[in-house]
Design an enzyme around this catalytic site. Sequence first.
Site, short mmCIF file in Angstrom:
data_model
loop_
_atom_site.label_atom_id
_atom_site.label_comp_id
_atom_site.label_asym_id
_atom_site.label_seq_id
_atom_site.Cartn_x
_atom_site.Cartn_y
_atom_site.Cartn_z
N ASP A 145 2.17 16.06 -0.89
CA ASP A 145 2.67 14.95 -0.79
C ASP A 145 3.51 14.74 -1.44
O ASP A 145 4.61 13.41 -1.74
CB ASP A 145 2.24 13.74 0.62
CG ASP A 145 1.41 12.51 -0.96
OD1 ASP A 145 0.87 12.92 -1.97
OD2 ASP A 145 0.55 12.26 0.35
N CYS A 252 -3.44 -0.80 0.37
CA CYS A 252 -3.94 -1.43 1.87
C CYS A 252 -4.67 -0.35 2.76
O CYS A 252 -3.83 0.36 2.96
CB CYS A 252 -3.38 -2.30 1.87
SG CYS A 252 -3.28 -3.21 3.36
#
Length: 386
Positions: A145, A252
């Site tokens: 990515d 998160c």
Amino acid sequence: MTTSISELSPPKDFGAIKDEIRAEALSLGFSTCGFADAAAAWPNGDWLKAFVEAERHGDMGWMEETLERRSHPTAMWTEAKSAVVLGVNYGPDIDPLEQLARTDNAAISVYAQGDDYHDLVKKRLKVLAGWMHRRFGNDVKVFVDTAPLMEKPLAQRAGLGWQGKHTNLVSRQFGSWLFLGSVLTTLELPPDAPEIDHCGKCSACLDICPTNAFPAPRQLDARRCISYLTIELSGPIPTEFRAALGNRIYGCDDCLAVCPWNKFATLSNEAKLQARAALKQPSLAELARLDDAEFRAFFSKNPIKRIGRDRFVRNVLYAIGNSGDAGLMAVVEPLLRDPAPVVRGAAAWAARRLVGEAAAALRGVEDDPDVLVEWEILPPAGEVSP
């Protein structure tokens, strides 16, 4: 790749070729493998364009710069015919939401608790691609990515999972815990059946977001996302989001961890990437004391190292300010004189959160405008803008 073609005679049957590739991928440590048509039309390029035009990418200018190349796999490589899409399980051993209750300790996103997955996955991809080239004589290119390839919609087309309402890939076998990588190839292989959406009416991932970062299902405003704020944003984090950070200092996992599909996930896979014990829930006080050299050593071969010590300590100080533990002023006070303005500003905010107006006595000579602002603001606890 320019390595020579093996003398081995490749099979003629495309199904047998796929079986060989899948078996080789699993032997290299990948958890799952699927196949997609790299040249087929798809709408995802338009979705990404709308995301950038709405400026939801924030300061991630590279997304705008690489927009055209991200629009379709063949925009990256016109000769690509098929995509071999790979996943590596990184499911946690415990529920990541549990670490949010230990406010004196740091909550680090699960994916960043071990060695940098970009390096680990890319090494495996290169080995697989080299083997494919030697075995079948095809041209290959590998992508993780860090390259402008939209791997999540490609993974859905390859049957690995589907993009959930939190925009991340969800797998019936691995839940929301898959690292993705791809090998594009000139081999024309029959695609696997794409995975269908299994989210149904569930909105748990949207409802749990601490900063309301999802304007609608499958839409993310990165400017409100804690992962973006703690990793991509270099300056002070907007005050409206700081209380919502809690003790999250890097990323998160809330929207991933709450996904009901995780209860079906295979978390004991031998191929799973492993976390470092020191990063599962480290002490905020110890992290705040790291100087640049200590930071680099502590996070060697870890993705956190890329954001640098100053941005990292900024995040730690926001978490300290949210802890409610005035005893942590012992580590905050020296950082009020740190050379980095972003650290001094976060330290000022943390000091005022912990001891209120009494922090004013600790204020030294300051001429940075951003730091001066920090001495004048104190957002109410728990405040997050709608």
